[in-house]
Design a protein around this motif. Structure first.
Motif, PDB file in Angstrom:
ATOM      1  N   PRO A 219     -71.056  -1.068  45.702  1.00 50.41           N
ATOM      2  CA  PRO A 219     -70.488  -0.224  44.452  1.00 50.41           C
ATOM      3  C   PRO A 219     -71.007   1.251  44.214  1.00 50.41           C
ATOM      4  O   PRO A 219     -72.167   1.140  44.399  1.00 50.41           O
ATOM      5  CB  PRO A 219     -70.581  -1.304  43.461  1.00 50.41           C
ATOM      6  N   ALA A 220     -70.207   2.117  43.918  1.00 45.26           N
ATOM      7  CA  ALA A 220     -70.697   3.032  43.547  1.00 45.26           C
ATOM      8  C   ALA A 220     -72.012   3.254  42.476  1.00 45.26           C
ATOM      9  O   ALA A 220     -73.049   3.899  42.561  1.00 45.26           O
ATOM     10  CB  ALA A 220     -69.610   4.201  42.844  1.00 45.26           C
ATOM     11  N   SER A 221     -71.863   1.975  41.365  1.00 49.65           N
ATOM     12  CA  SER A 221     -72.849   1.798  40.377  1.00 49.65           C
ATOM     13  C   SER A 221     -74.202   1.573  41.180  1.00 49.65           C
ATOM     14  O   SER A 221     -75.338   1.784  40.556  1.00 49.65           O
ATOM     15  CB  SER A 221     -72.381   1.206  39.274  1.00 49.65           C
ATOM     16  N   ALA A 222     -74.213   1.043  42.264  1.00 53.83           N
ATOM     17  CA  ALA A 222     -75.422   0.423  42.970  1.00 53.83           C
ATOM     18  C   ALA A 222     -75.953   1.315  44.151  1.00 53.83           C
ATOM     19  O   ALA A 222     -76.972   1.235  44.495  1.00 53.83           O
ATOM     20  CB  ALA A 222     -75.023  -0.706  43.436  1.00 53.83           C
ATOM     21  N   LYS A 223     -75.145   2.384  44.371  1.00 51.86           N
ATOM     22  CA  LYS A 223     -75.470   3.181  45.393  1.00 51.86           C
ATOM     23  C   LYS A 223     -76.944   3.766  45.298  1.00 51.86           C
ATOM     24  O   LYS A 223     -77.710   3.912  46.617  1.00 51.86           O
ATOM     25  CB  LYS A 223     -74.403   4.390  45.863  1.00 51.86           C
ATOM     26  N   ALA A 224     -77.265   4.546  44.307  1.00 50.30           N
ATOM     27  CA  ALA A 224     -78.514   5.117  44.216  1.00 50.30           C
ATOM     28  C   ALA A 224     -79.749   4.158  44.376  1.00 50.30           C
ATOM     29  O   ALA A 224     -80.657   4.528  45.220  1.00 50.30           O
ATOM     30  CB  ALA A 224     -78.577   5.820  42.883  1.00 50.30           C
ATOM     31  N   GLU A 225     -79.605   3.031  43.909  1.00 48.74           N
ATOM     32  CA  GLU A 225     -80.836   1.916  43.932  1.00 48.74           C
ATOM     33  C   GLU A 225     -80.904   1.527  45.272  1.00 48.74           C
ATOM     34  O   GLU A 225     -81.854   1.099  46.051  1.00 48.74           O
ATOM     35  CB  GLU A 225     -80.676   0.754  42.823  1.00 48.74           C
ATOM     36  N   VAL A 226     -79.675   1.162  46.037  1.00 48.34           N
ATOM     37  CA  VAL A 226     -79.452   0.619  47.344  1.00 48.34           C
ATOM     38  C   VAL A 226     -80.144   1.620  48.301  1.00 48.34           C
ATOM     39  O   VAL A 226     -80.909   1.442  49.270  1.00 48.34           O
ATOM     40  CB  VAL A 226     -78.228   0.156  47.705  1.00 48.34           C
ATOM     41  N   ASP A 227     -79.990   2.914  48.186  1.00 48.85           N
ATOM     42  CA  ASP A 227     -80.360   3.842  48.891  1.00 48.85           C
ATOM     43  C   ASP A 227     -81.608   4.270  48.881  1.00 48.85           C
ATOM     44  O   ASP A 227     -82.670   4.236  49.920  1.00 48.85           O
ATOM     45  CB  ASP A 227     -79.774   5.266  48.655  1.00 48.85           C
ATOM     46  N   ARG A 228     -82.296   3.910  47.671  1.00 45.93           N
ATOM     47  CA  ARG A 228     -83.963   4.080  47.464  1.00 45.93           C
ATOM     48  C   ARG A 228     -84.562   3.007  48.074  1.00 45.93           C
ATOM     49  O   ARG A 228     -85.362   3.249  48.743  1.00 45.93           O
ATOM     50  CB  ARG A 228     -84.234   4.105  45.906  1.00 45.93           C
ATOM     51  N   ASN A 229     -83.993   1.767  48.085  1.00 38.74           N
ATOM     52  CA  ASN A 229     -84.553   0.788  48.768  1.00 38.74           C
ATOM     53  C   ASN A 229     -84.511   0.476  50.478  1.00 38.74           C
ATOM     54  O   ASN A 229     -85.346   0.001  50.960  1.00 38.74           O
ATOM     55  CB  ASN A 229     -84.343  -0.758  48.200  1.00 38.74           C
ATOM     56  N   LEU A 230     -83.408   1.332  50.719  1.00 38.20           N
ATOM     57  CA  LEU A 230     -83.243   1.338  52.304  1.00 38.20           C
ATOM     58  C   LEU A 230     -84.116   2.149  52.716  1.00 38.20           C
ATOM     59  O   LEU A 230     -84.832   2.045  53.548  1.00 38.20           O
ATOM     60  CB  LEU A 230     -81.837   1.821  52.495  1.00 38.20           C
ATOM     61  N   GLN A 231     -84.398   3.439  51.942  1.00 36.75           N
ATOM     62  CA  GLN A 231     -85.494   4.200  52.483  1.00 36.75           C
ATOM     63  C   GLN A 231     -86.873   3.735  52.377  1.00 36.75           C
ATOM     64  O   GLN A 231     -87.728   3.743  53.070  1.00 36.75           O
ATOM     65  CB  GLN A 231     -85.571   5.501  51.435  1.00 36.75           C
ATOM     66  N   LEU A 232     -86.955   2.776  51.029  1.00 35.57           N
ATOM     67  CA  LEU A 232     -88.346   2.085  51.232  1.00 35.57           C
ATOM     68  C   LEU A 232     -88.735   0.923  52.178  1.00 35.57           C
ATOM     69  O   LEU A 232     -89.726   1.048  52.639  1.00 35.57           O
ATOM     70  CB  LEU A 232     -88.344   1.430  49.764  1.00 35.57           C
ATOM     71  N   LEU A 233     -87.564   0.504  52.711  1.00 35.42           N
ATOM     72  CA  LEU A 233     -87.646  -0.254  53.863  1.00 35.42           C
ATOM     73  C   LEU A 233     -88.257   0.277  55.096  1.00 35.42           C
ATOM     74  O   LEU A 233     -88.958  -0.216  55.788  1.00 35.42           O
ATOM     75  CB  LEU A 233     -86.599  -1.017  54.147  1.00 35.42           C
ATOM     76  N   ASN A 234     -87.827   1.718  55.213  1.00 34.23           N
ATOM     77  CA  ASN A 234     -88.407   2.393  56.270  1.00 34.23           C
ATOM     78  C   ASN A 234     -89.841   2.794  56.191  1.00 34.23           C
ATOM     79  O   ASN A 234     -90.429   2.762  56.903  1.00 34.23           O
ATOM     80  CB  ASN A 234     -87.399   3.920  56.215  1.00 34.23           C
ATOM     81  N   THR A 235     -90.160   3.286  54.899  1.00 33.48           N
ATOM     82  CA  THR A 235     -91.604   3.396  54.615  1.00 33.48           C
ATOM     83  C   THR A 235     -91.993   2.258  54.859  1.00 33.48           C
ATOM     84  O   THR A 235     -93.480   2.630  55.394  1.00 33.48           O
ATOM     85  CB  THR A 235     -91.444   3.947  53.083  1.00 33.48           C
ATOM     86  N   GLN A 236     -92.059   1.226  54.358  1.00 42.15           N
ATOM     87  CA  GLN A 236     -92.895  -0.150  54.651  1.00 42.15           C
ATOM     88  C   GLN A 236     -93.264  -0.251  56.091  1.00 42.15           C
ATOM     89  O   GLN A 236     -94.169  -0.655  56.428  1.00 42.15           O
ATOM     90  CB  GLN A 236     -92.212  -1.246  53.968  1.00 42.15           C
ATOM     91  N   LEU A 237     -91.970  -0.071  56.887  1.00 37.45           N
ATOM     92  CA  LEU A 237     -92.228  -0.396  58.475  1.00 37.45           C
ATOM     93  C   LEU A 237     -93.171   0.576  58.957  1.00 37.45           C
ATOM     94  O   LEU A 237     -93.888   0.310  59.733  1.00 37.45           O
ATOM     95  CB  LEU A 237     -90.634  -0.268  58.949  1.00 37.45           C
ATOM     96  N   GLN A 238     -92.893   1.888  58.446  1.00 36.03           N
ATOM     97  CA  GLN A 238     -93.678   2.863  58.887  1.00 36.03           C
ATOM     98  C   GLN A 238     -95.201   2.879  58.706  1.00 36.03           C
ATOM     99  O   GLN A 238     -96.052   2.974  59.521  1.00 36.03           O
ATOM    100  CB  GLN A 238     -93.344   4.518  58.327  1.00 36.03           C
ATOM    101  N   GLU A 239     -95.431   2.450  57.568  1.00 33.65           N
ATOM    102  CA  GLU A 239     -97.056   2.112  57.128  1.00 33.65           C
ATOM    103  C   GLU A 239     -97.487   1.168  57.942  1.00 33.65           C
ATOM    104  O   GLU A 239     -98.640   0.977  58.403  1.00 33.65           O
ATOM    105  CB  GLU A 239     -96.838   2.034  55.725  1.00 33.65           C
TER     106      GLU A 239
END
Length: 589
Positions: free
Chosen positions: A305-325
């Motif tokens: 949903p549009a209302s959840a996009k920002a939070e979902v995007d942040r957490n998808l990016q965070l998954l990348n960061t966690q894997l990278q670290e």
């Protein structure tokens, strides 16, 4: 240029939108939600107008700590040019080693001529430099661009393939590494300086010759050939060279003891990329290695949903960061612990982080739609060969992130590149006392490229105007007529005395406290300050048409400004830096 603003906006934005689509495909669809609104609309890539401020409205806030008795107040400035040779790429071998185009924004380089994602200690050592004194260190930061909406022209992008090939060859070959000597020397008397520097240079020459012999004799002799024919003689030479330095110092000061322990060197099968040992060759191996891979989450999500996009995007990016670290920790801790170390110290904690991150996305979606079930099954990751270099993808390699186009533009990072009018690279002392030499191949970061994901703990206000350096802001400054836009990046300067890098690239070298003192267990090394001055027309500033390159998630937030450094100075140059600072001199090279 301002007079024709918007003339080519549609065609250029269409081009950028196409690039973003390629990025979204390469990253498993992760960035699609952050860079597109309606499906027929290209993303806006200007900086938010609210991110600009009149520098006159910023109160003075940048003050140096008071010098205590015995402070080191000297400075050593290196002239490395202004990137006249157009060395640009969207890599970051310090924060994202091995991830090509992983920065997703263009970096401006001075110093080392070969810096790229695949750089390792051996390839950096072999490269040329733009620094007039022969300093091969790598200094780099995100470019600043003017974006009026016109089809601004940049120099053609240069292919880094040759540098990447050089780094790959260096990473695939064995290398001899030796303990750093310059960082273990006491204060060198002036009368001994010339002799100490000659012998520090000789140590570098001896190591270089031993590494060349290692390559030229590969396959010769029996199992003890390298030890008997190369490492043994190298140790003997280093013992004599180190002893000459100790004797020279001892003529007019206390003779240093125990330096012979720095003479033995070791063989590593692959060139270092930084790693833990404070050594001439680095620590962590380069080249092909095991990597952690994780199930893709983005492709398993329902419609967001549009209302959840920002939070979902942040957490998808965070998954990348966690894997990278986790992958960086896999490299930096190689050889540590028992048979279950990777599972207990890396894979287990990574799973826990992913469970929490995935759950936040499910909750966000569930607020206005059906909450997705079973996503926790995507949390466990596994250890394999190769992998996907830091994406949130599956167990197989994904296509690389797209590099710059022929016009040096990237998705969400476009406009005319502004080469600095002035680049200042200065090493400074400590308000609390003397400094010691940095070890060769030390990595250091200033600022944080992803504050929207990582928070602001490591961010630093870096923007100001010439003549107003006592006022730093985390917004883009609008300067008075006659004053120029300036970025000031201060680096951490308290070293743990052991490591040239760390899993998060921060814990091995940290900032002093507000009084300029290092915490217990840390020692002051020369503090690097880079100052970047730009000739950005005043009307462009007022119209808010300049911006720094950033990760797409940061949307050109000036708080995401950052700077990177890898010390590749010869030991004798570093010794000159230390002694200039400790003797309270002003030196240029």
């Amino acid at each position: 240029m301002p007079g024709t603003a918007g003339k080519h906006r549609i065609s250029r934005r269409t081009k950028i939108a196409t690039g973003v689509m390629a990025l979204a495909v390469a990253a498993g669809g992760i960035t699609a939600a952050t860079t597109f609104g309606a499906s027929d609309q290209a993303s806006a890539d200007e900086a938010d107008p609210a991110l600009y401020i009149d520098i006159l409205k910023v109160k003075p806030n940048n003050f140096e700590p008071a010098n205590s008795r015995g402070a080191s107040t000297g400075t050593f400035t290196v002239d490395c040019g202004r990137n006249e040779n157009q060395h640009f790429n969207p890599d970051n071998f310090v924060a994202q080693p091995g991830v090509r185009n992983g920065a997703q924004h263009l970096h401006d380089y001075v110093g080392n001529l070969s810096s790229n994602a695949d750089s390792n200690n051996k390839s950096l050592e072999a490269a040329g430099t733009t620094c007039k004194n022969g300093d091969k260190s790598a200094y780099f930061w995100p470019v600043v661009r003017i974006d009026t909406g016109d089809e601004e022209k940049n120099p053609p992008a240069k292919s880094p393939d040759g540098d990447r090939d050089q780094a790959a060859q260096a990473g695939a070959s064995p290398v001899i590494t030796c303990p750093d000597v310059a960082s273990r020397l006491p204060d060198v008397p002036d009368s001994a300086m010339a002799e100490v520097n000659r012998n520090l240079d000789l140590l570098d020459t001896q190591l270089d010759e031993a590494n060349k012999r290692l390559i030229s004799t590969r396959g010769q002799g029996g199992p003890n050939f390298v030890q008997n024919a190369i490492l043994g003689p190298l140790k003997d030479k280093r013992v004599a060279t180190i002893d000459r330095m100790a004797i020279a110092i001892g003529r007019t000061a206390a003779k240093p003891q125990g330096l012979d322990a720095l003479a033995p060197c070791t063989l590593k099968e692959q060139a270092g990329t930084g790693g833990n040992p404070a050594s001439n060759g680095g620590g962590a191996p380069g080249g092909a290695a095991q990597q952690i891979t994780c199930p893709d989450v983005a492709s398993k999500l329902p419609a967001v949903p549009a209302s959840a996009k920002a939070e979902v995007d942040r957490n998808l990016q965070l998954l990348n960061t966690q894997l990278q670290e986790a992958n960086q920790r896999l490299v930096s801790t190689q050889g540590q612990g028992g048979p279950n170390f990777v599972q207990n110290a890396i894979l287990g904690p990574l799973k826990d982080k992913r469970v929490a991150t995935i759950d936040r996305m499910a909750i966000a979606i569930g607020r206005t739609a059906a909450k997705p079930q079973g996503l926790d099954a995507l949390a466990p990751c596994s250890l394999g060969q190769g992998g996907n270099n830091g994406n949130n993808g599956g167990a197989t390699a994904t296509p690389p992130l797209p590099g710059p186009d022929a016009n040096n533009e990237l998705p969400d990072n476009d406009g005319q590149i502004q080469r600095p009018a002035k680049v200042g690279i200065t090493f400074r002392g400590s308000a609390a006392g003397k400094v010691v030499a940095m070890p060769k191949f030390l990595r250091a970061l200033s600022g944080d490229a992803k504050p929207s994901i990582n928070g602001t703990k490591n961010t630093r206000a870096a923007w100001t105007c010439t003549g107003f350096e006592n006022r730093l802001t985390d917004k883009y400054p609008i300067c008075p007529e006659g004053s120029k836009v300036e970025r000031i990046h201060d680096f951490p300067s308290c070293w743990d005395g052991k490591n040239t890098d760390s899993a998060n690239h921060r814990t091995h070298i940290v900032f002093p406290d507000k009084n300029g003192r290092c915490a217990a267990g840390f020692t002051a090394v020369p503090q690097l300050r880079t100052t970047l001055v730009y000739d950005i027309p005043h009307d462009i500033q007022v119209k808010k048409q300049y911006k720094v390159d950033s990760f797409p998630s940061e949307k050109h937030n000036p708080l995401s400004d950052h700077d990177d450094f890898a010390n590749v100075m010869s030991q004798s140059i570093m010794n000159q830096v230390v002694n200039c600072i400790n003797r309270n001199k002003t030196c240029t090279a």
